[in-house]
Every structure is written in C-alpha cells, then in structure tokens.
Design a protein around this motif. Structure first.
Motif, short mmCIF file in Angstrom:
data_model
loop_
_atom_site.label_atom_id
_atom_site.label_comp_id
_atom_site.label_asym_id
_atom_site.label_seq_id
_atom_site.Cartn_x
_atom_site.Cartn_y
_atom_site.Cartn_z
N ASP A 43 0.88 -1.17 0.00
CA ASP A 43 0.00 0.00 0.00
C ASP A 43 0.91 1.22 0.00
O ASP A 43 1.52 1.56 1.02
N ARG A 44 1.03 1.91 -1.14
CA ARG A 44 1.97 3.02 -1.26
C ARG A 44 1.61 4.17 -0.33
O ARG A 44 2.48 4.90 0.14
N GLY A 45 0.31 4.36 -0.07
CA GLY A 45 -0.10 5.40 0.86
C GLY A 45 0.40 5.13 2.26
O GLY A 45 0.89 6.03 2.96
N GLU A 46 0.30 3.86 2.70
CA GLU A 46 0.81 3.46 4.02
C GLU A 46 2.33 3.57 4.07
O GLU A 46 2.90 3.97 5.08
N GLN A 47 2.98 3.23 2.97
CA GLN A 47 4.43 3.34 2.91
C GLN A 47 4.86 4.80 3.13
O GLN A 47 5.78 5.07 3.91
N ALA A 142 15.39 0.09 6.31
CA ALA A 142 15.28 -1.35 6.03
C ALA A 142 13.93 -1.73 5.45
O ALA A 142 13.85 -2.65 4.61
N PHE A 143 12.87 -1.05 5.87
CA PHE A 143 11.54 -1.53 5.51
C PHE A 143 10.66 -0.52 4.80
O PHE A 143 9.56 -0.85 4.37
N VAL A 144 11.09 0.73 4.67
CA VAL A 144 10.20 1.74 4.08
C VAL A 144 10.83 2.41 2.86
O VAL A 144 10.40 2.21 1.73
N GLY A 153 3.68 -3.50 -8.53
CA GLY A 153 3.29 -2.97 -7.23
C GLY A 153 3.56 -3.91 -6.08
O GLY A 153 3.03 -3.74 -4.99
N ARG A 154 4.42 -4.90 -6.30
CA ARG A 154 4.70 -5.90 -5.29
C ARG A 154 6.20 -5.97 -4.99
O ARG A 154 7.03 -5.64 -5.84
N PHE A 193 1.83 -3.97 4.07
CA PHE A 193 1.73 -5.18 3.26
C PHE A 193 0.27 -5.61 3.19
O PHE A 193 -0.38 -5.82 4.21
N ILE A 194 -0.25 -5.72 2.00
CA ILE A 194 -1.67 -5.98 1.81
C ILE A 194 -1.91 -7.19 0.92
O ILE A 194 -1.02 -7.61 0.17
N ALA A 195 -3.09 -7.72 1.03
CA ALA A 195 -3.49 -8.85 0.20
C ALA A 195 -4.01 -8.37 -1.16
O ALA A 195 -4.49 -7.24 -1.28
N ALA A 196 -3.91 -9.21 -2.15
CA ALA A 196 -4.48 -8.90 -3.45
C ALA A 196 -6.00 -8.87 -3.34
O ALA A 196 -6.58 -9.46 -2.41
N PRO A 197 -6.68 -8.20 -4.23
CA PRO A 197 -8.15 -8.17 -4.19
C PRO A 197 -8.74 -9.57 -4.17
O PRO A 197 -8.31 -10.46 -4.92
#
Length: 204
Positions: A43-47, A142-144, A153-154, A193-197
């Motif tokens: 989720d790029r917004g969350e990133q 490390a993570f962002v 997008g993955r 980190f999100i699930a696919a639709p």
C-alpha cells in the motif's frame, strides 16, 4: 562440476535411504521460488505515511539528544562523533565491547550496557535519544524508503532455503521476517503489506 558429482551423490542418497530428503528439498526450493515470484503487494499510501512518521520520530530524537548535550553539535548517525562525545568529552568509561578495529563500541549492546549504569541524567537522556533515533532510522531504511517495488506494485523478496543452519527459511531484500510487529511498534509497519483483491493475509 555439478553434472560430474550428481551421479555419485544420487547413488549415495539411494544407498543411505535419503532420497526423500532430496525430494523434500526440491519442494522447498519450488516454494521459495514461487514466493519470490508472487511477491507481496504494498500500500503506497501506508508506505509514505510510515516514511513521514519515522522521519518525524528521528527529528524528535535529534532534538532530545541536542538538549541533553547542552549545545554540543553531534551527528547521531556518526559513530565516531558519538564515541568521542560519550567516552572523551563526557569521560564515560566504555563497556568492554569493541569494534573490529579495536575501538570502544557505541553499538546497541554497548549503549544498553551504559544504561545499566548510574549515568548522569543528561547522559542517560542522550543515550536513550540515540537509541530512539537508530531504531527509527533502521525501520525507515530497512523496511520503508529502500523497498524495491516492482512494476506490478509488489515486493519480490528472496527466500533462502539453505542459509540457516537449523533448516528454516530465511529472507532477504528485504527481510520480511523481521518487520516489527505491533508488540514492538503499535503502529506496525506491517500495515504496508496488503493482500491482493479477493485474498486475505493470514497470520499463524
């Protein structure tokens, strides 16, 4: 070389009844390759939100450290400057922990060792601010900010079946197994980190 030794290895596996180990390893390899290819969506917004949040936390830690040094200008990202400030200017006796070059260390273990002592309040405040700064900086890099997101997008991390002696999978680029949980950070980076639709992420 592999082609030359493979028949001998095969014969020895058959003689020692270990062929099932090899077959199990092939399945593990397929799993690791499949996980790499599938990747995990971001989720790029969350990133971006986490990037802003961690950067702000680093700035707060810098201000707190500066207040503890009473005007001394020290870069928290410089081990040399931190070492000079703590062990020379403040004359704190260094822990028995050293760098590969033999210098008194200011790594995490050394700093926690200092916090076990009866430090002056300003010194304790500096060390605590330094730890906060490094914690936020590590999470950010490390993570962002350093995540390599593919065109799909993955993130396609590498899963390694053979790099850990005990036999578990390890992960790199990035190490998704060490993303801080809500126990370490209530606003966990795992929200990126999100699930696919139509799919769901399951923790077990």
């Amino acid at each position: 070389i592999t082609a030359r030794i493979a028949p001998k290895l095969r014969d020895e596996m058959l003689e020692s009844n270990q062929l099932q180990v090899f077959q199990g390893d092939l399945e593990l390899q397929r799993l690791a390759i499949g996980m790499h290819r599938a990747g995990i969506a971001i989720d790029r917004g969350e990133q971006q939100r986490h990037a802003s949040r961690l950067s702000a936390m680093m700035r707060v830690a810098e201000r707190q450290a500066s207040a503890s040094t009473e005007g001394a200008s020290i870069s928290l990202g410089s081990a040399d400057q931190v070492r000079s400030y703590l062990y020379q200017r403040r004359k704190i006796y260094p822990p028995d922990i050293y760098t590969p070059l033999g210098e008194a260390s200011v790594n995490k273990d050394a700093l926690y060792e200092l916090l076990r002592r009866d430090l002056a309040p300003r010194d304790r405040g500096f060390v605590e601010a330094l730890l906060d700064y490094r914690r936020s900086q590590k999470a950010l890099t490390a993570f962002v900010s350093n995540l390599e997101v593919g065109p799909d997008g993955r993130i396609h991390a590498t899963w390694n079946p053979h790099s850990v002696v005990c036999g578990r999978l390890s992960c790199s680029s990035p190490n998704l197994q060490t993303v801080p949980s809500t126990k370490q950070d209530p606003d966990s980076l795992r929200s990126m980190f999100i699930a696919a639709p139509g799919r769901a992420l399951v923790g077990a």
